[in-house]
Design a protein around this motif. Structure first.
Motif, mmCIF file in Angstrom:
data_model
loop_
_atom_site.group_PDB
_atom_site.id
_atom_site.type_symbol
_atom_site.label_atom_id
_atom_site.label_comp_id
_atom_site.label_asym_id
_atom_site.label_seq_id
_atom_site.Cartn_x
_atom_site.Cartn_y
_atom_site.Cartn_z
ATOM 1 N N HIS A 12 -2.801 -52.842 3.228
ATOM 2 C CA HIS A 12 -3.022 -51.713 4.172
ATOM 3 C C HIS A 12 -4.525 -51.451 4.348
ATOM 4 C CE1 HIS A 12 -1.225 -47.907 5.771
ATOM 5 N NE2 HIS A 12 -2.285 -47.192 5.127
ATOM 6 N N HIS A 35 -2.484 -37.573 7.259
ATOM 7 C CA HIS A 35 -2.324 -39.109 7.355
ATOM 8 C C HIS A 35 -0.631 -39.362 7.546
ATOM 9 C CE1 HIS A 35 -4.222 -42.984 6.814
ATOM 10 N NE2 HIS A 35 -3.102 -43.392 6.224
ATOM 11 N N SER A 77 4.609 -42.912 13.390
ATOM 12 C CA SER A 77 4.026 -44.108 14.133
ATOM 13 C C SER A 77 4.571 -45.204 13.421
ATOM 14 C CB SER A 77 2.438 -43.845 13.730
ATOM 15 O OG SER A 77 1.812 -44.969 14.158
HETATM 16 C C1 HEM Z 1 -0.852 -43.413 -0.484
HETATM 17 C C2 HEM Z 1 -1.529 -43.782 0.414
HETATM 18 C C3 HEM Z 1 -1.425 -43.999 1.938
HETATM 19 C C4 HEM Z 1 -0.107 -43.997 2.744
HETATM 20 C C5 HEM Z 1 1.338 -43.275 1.990
HETATM 21 C C6 HEM Z 1 -0.172 -44.448 4.041
HETATM 22 C C7 HEM Z 1 0.786 -44.475 4.948
HETATM 23 C C8 HEM Z 1 0.381 -44.870 6.319
HETATM 24 C C9 HEM Z 1 1.362 -44.870 7.397
HETATM 25 C C10 HEM Z 1 2.965 -44.733 7.069
HETATM 26 C C11 HEM Z 1 0.517 -45.453 8.435
HETATM 27 C C12 HEM Z 1 1.266 -45.626 9.817
HETATM 28 C C13 HEM Z 1 1.226 -47.179 10.473
HETATM 29 C C14 HEM Z 1 1.762 -47.216 11.626
HETATM 30 O O1 HEM Z 1 0.816 -46.526 12.325
HETATM 31 O O2 HEM Z 1 2.228 -48.228 12.036
HETATM 32 C C15 HEM Z 1 -0.618 -45.410 8.213
HETATM 33 C C16 HEM Z 1 -1.792 -45.838 9.185
HETATM 34 C C17 HEM Z 1 -2.843 -45.841 8.789
HETATM 35 N N1 HEM Z 1 -3.419 -45.813 7.397
HETATM 36 FE FE1 HEM Z 1 -2.584 -45.265 5.724
HETATM 37 N N2 HEM Z 1 -1.452 -44.647 4.007
HETATM 38 C C18 HEM Z 1 -2.087 -44.712 2.952
HETATM 39 C C19 HEM Z 1 -3.611 -44.939 2.530
HETATM 40 C C20 HEM Z 1 -4.582 -45.109 3.372
HETATM 41 C C21 HEM Z 1 -5.776 -45.534 2.970
HETATM 42 C C22 HEM Z 1 -6.281 -45.441 1.482
HETATM 43 C C23 HEM Z 1 -6.505 -45.776 4.263
HETATM 44 C C24 HEM Z 1 -7.689 -46.309 4.221
HETATM 45 C C25 HEM Z 1 -8.809 -46.916 3.981
HETATM 46 C C26 HEM Z 1 -5.464 -45.921 5.250
HETATM 47 C C27 HEM Z 1 -5.845 -46.162 6.466
HETATM 48 C C28 HEM Z 1 -4.904 -46.303 7.445
HETATM 49 C C29 HEM Z 1 -4.899 -46.333 9.032
HETATM 50 C C30 HEM Z 1 -6.780 -46.568 9.556
HETATM 51 C C31 HEM Z 1 -3.991 -46.245 9.816
HETATM 52 C C32 HEM Z 1 -3.969 -46.194 11.107
HETATM 53 C C33 HEM Z 1 -3.731 -47.623 11.799
HETATM 54 C C34 HEM Z 1 -3.703 -47.672 13.271
HETATM 55 O O3 HEM Z 1 -2.535 -47.169 13.850
HETATM 56 O O4 HEM Z 1 -4.714 -48.048 14.129
HETATM 57 N N3 HEM Z 1 -4.339 -45.454 4.911
HETATM 58 N N4 HEM Z 1 -0.705 -45.320 6.706
#
Ligand code: HEM
Ligand code: SF4
Ligand code: FES
Lengths: 229, 252
Positions: free
Chosen positions: A75, A178, A185
Motif C-alpha cells: 500500500h 483517509h 474509492s
Molecule cells: C491503516 C491504514 C490504512 C488504511 C486502512 C488505508 C486504506 C486506504 C484505502 C481503502 C484506499 C483507497 C484505495 C483506492 O482508491 O482504490 C487508500 C488509498 C490511499 N492510501 Fe491508504 N490506507 C492506510 C494507510 C496508508 C498509509 C500509511 C499511506 C501512506 C503513506 C497511505 C496512502 C494512500 C494513498 C496516497 C492513497 C490514494 C491513492 C490514489 O488513489 O491515488 N495509506 N488507502
C-alpha cells in the motif's frame, strides 16, 4: 514483461493494488479494534494480556502478520509510486486553481492523511510492538503462569506520555479522513459502480470512517481520565 | 446591455521550449453578451493595432460541439460555468474583475504557443483501439440489431465526449481517465464493439499510460468540470473492461 507484471505496473494495475491492500487494511483495523476492547474488561488486564500472548505466539497469527506487513508495504510503496507519477504528470502547475465544490478535501489529500498515519504507525510499533517482542517486559502471573504485562504498558503510556496520546488522536482523525474517501474509492477502483449499491458503499464508508477512529480514540481517553495506574 | 473593463492575466509562451509567464492586459468596453472567445478576439485586435503579437488560443466551431476551445479561466477549465469556453458569456463576470487565463496543464499536453496546447496524445489513444474496424458496408436497417433503450442511451451519453481535455486540466493528477473511459465505454456497451473489446481496453489504457497522464484518485473533479457531463461511472466501467481484458484476452 509478462502479462502479469504488465498489468500490475499499469496505472490501473497500481490502483488495483492500492484498493485491495487498502480494503485488507480496513479489515485489519476492525480485528485490531475488537481485540483491543478487551482492555475494558475490568479484570486488571488479564484477558488483554492473554490475548496479547496469543497474538504473538499463535502460528497462524504469525503468518497473518507477514500478510499484514506485506499489505502495508505494498500500500505504502504503491502510494509513493502513484504520488510521484501523478505529480510528474503536471510539471507546471496553475497560477490560480479553484477546486470545484463537489470535490472533497479528503479525496485530494490522501497522500497527506496517509503519511501522517504512517508516521504514527512507526511510533506506535516502537512503543508497543518492539518492547513486547524485543525488550525486557514486566511480568504478571495469571493462573500461576507468568505473562508479559502488555496491559500495564498500554496503561502507562496512555497515562504518562501525554504527547503520545495527542499524536494518537491526531493520527486517528487523519485515518478517518483517509477512509472517508478511501473506502468508497476502493470499490470504484475495483469497477464496482451501480446506482443500486453506490450509496450503500458510501454509507458504510462514512460509518467506518467515524466508528473506527472513535473506537480507538476511547483508549487514551479512558486511561487518561478514568484509570489510575 | 452592460459594458465592463477588465484586467486579464494571460499566459504567454512563444514556443514549446520557451519559459512562459503571465502577462497583464487591460481591456475596456466589453459587452456582457459577448462570448469569452469574442472578448479574446477584441483583445487580439487591440494587440494587433499596437503591433504586438496576438494571443494564440484554440477554437473552431464556437458552438460547443467540436472540443477545440480550451483555457483554464480563474482556475477552472472552461471557466465558472460547466460549459465550453466558446459557450461561456461575459455576463459571468463583473466590471473590474481580474481574470487569469492559463493553458491546460499536463505533461502530455505540451504548450505549442501561449494558450494552445498539443492534444495529439488523445488522437494516439484513439488510434490504439477507439474504433470498430469491421467493414460496415452500407448502412443497416436501424432495427436489424436490437439494442435496449437504456444501453443505447448510456452508450450515447459516453459518445458525447468531445475530446476537449478539460477532464485532464481539472484533475489534480492530470489523468485522462474520463476521456479514455468514455471512448472505451461507448463501444464496449454496443454489439458492434464486442469483437475488439479486449484489444481496445488493453491498447487504449497502455497508450494512455505511455503518454504520461496520471492515475485516478476518484476525486470526481473531471466529471464536475466536463462540459458534456460525462460521468465517472465510465471510469469504473473502464476498470472492469481492463481487468476483464487482462484476465481473458489471448495477449500474453
Ligand atoms: C491503516 C491504514 C490504512 C488504511 C486502512 C488505508 C486504506 C486506504 C484505502 C481503502 C484506499 C483507497 C484505495 C483506492 O482508491 O482504490 C487508500 C488509498 C490511499 N492510501 Fe491508504 N490506507 C492506510 C494507510 C496508508 C498509509 C500509511 C499511506 C501512506 C503513506 C497511505 C496512502 C494512500 C494513498 C496516497 C492513497 C490514494 C491513492 C490514489 O488513489 O491515488 N495509506 N488507502
Ligand atoms: S470527458 Fe468531458 S472533459 Fe473529458 S475530453 Fe470528453 S468532453 Fe472533454
Ligand atoms: S470552439 Fe468548438 S467547442 Fe468551443
Amino acid at each position: 514483461m509478462s502479462w502479469i507484471t504488465n498489468t500490475l505496473t499499469s496505472t490501473l494495475g497500481r490502483k488495483l493494488s492500492m484498493s485491495l491492500t487498502g480494503l485488507f487494511l480496513v479489515s485489519f483495523l476492525i480485528v485490531h479494534l475488537s481485540g483491543n476492547f478487551l482492555l475494558y474488561k475490568g479484570d486488571g488486564g488479564e484477558a488483554f494480556n492473554l490475548y496479547s500472548n496469543f497474538m504473538s505466539t499463535n502460528g497462524l497469527i504469525r503468518v497473518l502478520e507477514i500478510g499484514l506487513l506485506l499489505g502495508f508495504g505494498i500500500h505504502i510503496w504503491t502510494a509513493s509510486i502513484l504520488t510521484r507519477m501523478n505529480s510528474a504528470a503536471r510539471p507546471i502547475g496553475y497560477a490560480v486553481q479553484k477546486t470545484h465544490e463537489k470535490v472533497s478535501w479528503f479525496s485530494r489529500n490522501m497522500g497527506l492523511s496517509g503519511s501522517i498515519v504512517l508516521f504514527f504507525l512507526i511510533v506506535h510499533l516502537i512503543n508497543f510492538w518492539f518492547p513486547y517482542h524485543y525488550q525486557e517486559m514486566p511480568m504478571v502471573d495469571i493462573e500461576g503462569k507468568p505473562y508479559k504485562d502488555m496491559y500495564g504498558l498500554v496503561a502507562r503510556i496512555f497515562h504518562d506520555e501525554w504527547w503520545y496520546s495527542v499524536l494518537y488522536l491526531i493520527a486517528l482523525l487523519l485515518l478517518g479522513f483517509h477512509l472517508q474517501h478511501g473506502f468508497a474509492s476502493a470499490f470504484r477502483t475495483l469497477g464496482l459502480d451501480h446506482k443500486k449499491y453506490n450509496s450503500i458503499i458510501e454509507g458504510i464508508g462514512n460509518i467506518i470512517s467515524i466508528i473506527l477512529p472513535l473506537g480507538f480514540a476511547t483508549m487514551p481517553v479512558y486511561f487518561w481520565f478514568f484509570h489510575t495506574v | 446591455m452592460n459594458t465592463m473593463n477588465l484586467t486579464l492575466k494571460i499566459w504567454r509562451q512563444p514556443n514549446t521550449a520557451a519559459k512562459g509567464e503571465l502577462k497583464t492586459y487591460s481591456i475596456s468596453g466589453i459587452n456582457d453578451h459577448m462570448s469569452f472567445l469574442e472578448m479574446m478576439d477584441v483583445l487580439n485586435e487591440n494587440l494587433q493595432k499596437k503591433g504586438e503579437d496576438p494571443v494564440v488560443f484554440d477554437h473552431d466551431c464556437r458552438e460547443g460541439i467540436c472540443g477545440a476551445c480550451s483555457l483554464v479561466i480563474n482556475g477552472r477549465p472552461h471557466g465558472p460555468q460547466q460549459t465550453t469556453t466558446c459557450q461561456l458569456h461575459m455576463r459571468s463576470f463583473k466590471d473590474g474583475d481580474t481574470i487569469y487565463i492559463e493553458p491546460w496543464r499536463a505533461k502530455a499536453f505540451p504548450v505549442i504557443k501561449d494558450l494552445m496546447v498539443n492534444r495529439s496524445a488523445f488522437d494516439r489513444i484513439q488510434h490504439a483501439g477507439g474504433y470498430v474496424s469491421v467493414n460496415t458496408g452500407s448502412a443497416q436497417d436501424a432495427n436489424a440489431i436490437p439494442i435496449g433503450k437504456e444501453i443505447a442511451d448510456e452508450a450515447f451519453n459516453s459518445a458525447t465526449c468531445i475530446g476537449c481535455g478539460a477532464c485532464v486540466a481539472a484533475c489534480k493528477n492530470a489523468s485522462a481517465m474520463l476521456f479514455v473511459s468514455a471512448k472505451i465505454s461507448q463501444l464496449a456497451m454496443l454489439p458492434q464493439g464486442q469483437a475488439e473489446r479486449n484489444r481496445r481496453a488493453e491498447g487504449m489504457v497502455a497508450q494512455m499510460d505511455q503518454e504520461g497522464f496520471g492515475a485516478c484518485t476518484n476525486t470526481g473533479a473531471c466529471e464536475a468540470e466536463c462540459p458534456k457531463q460525462i460521468s465517472i461511472s465510465n471510469i469504473a466501467r473502464m476498470n472492469r473492461e481492463y481487468l476483464g481484458a487482462k484476465l481473458s484476452s489471448n495477449a500474453v
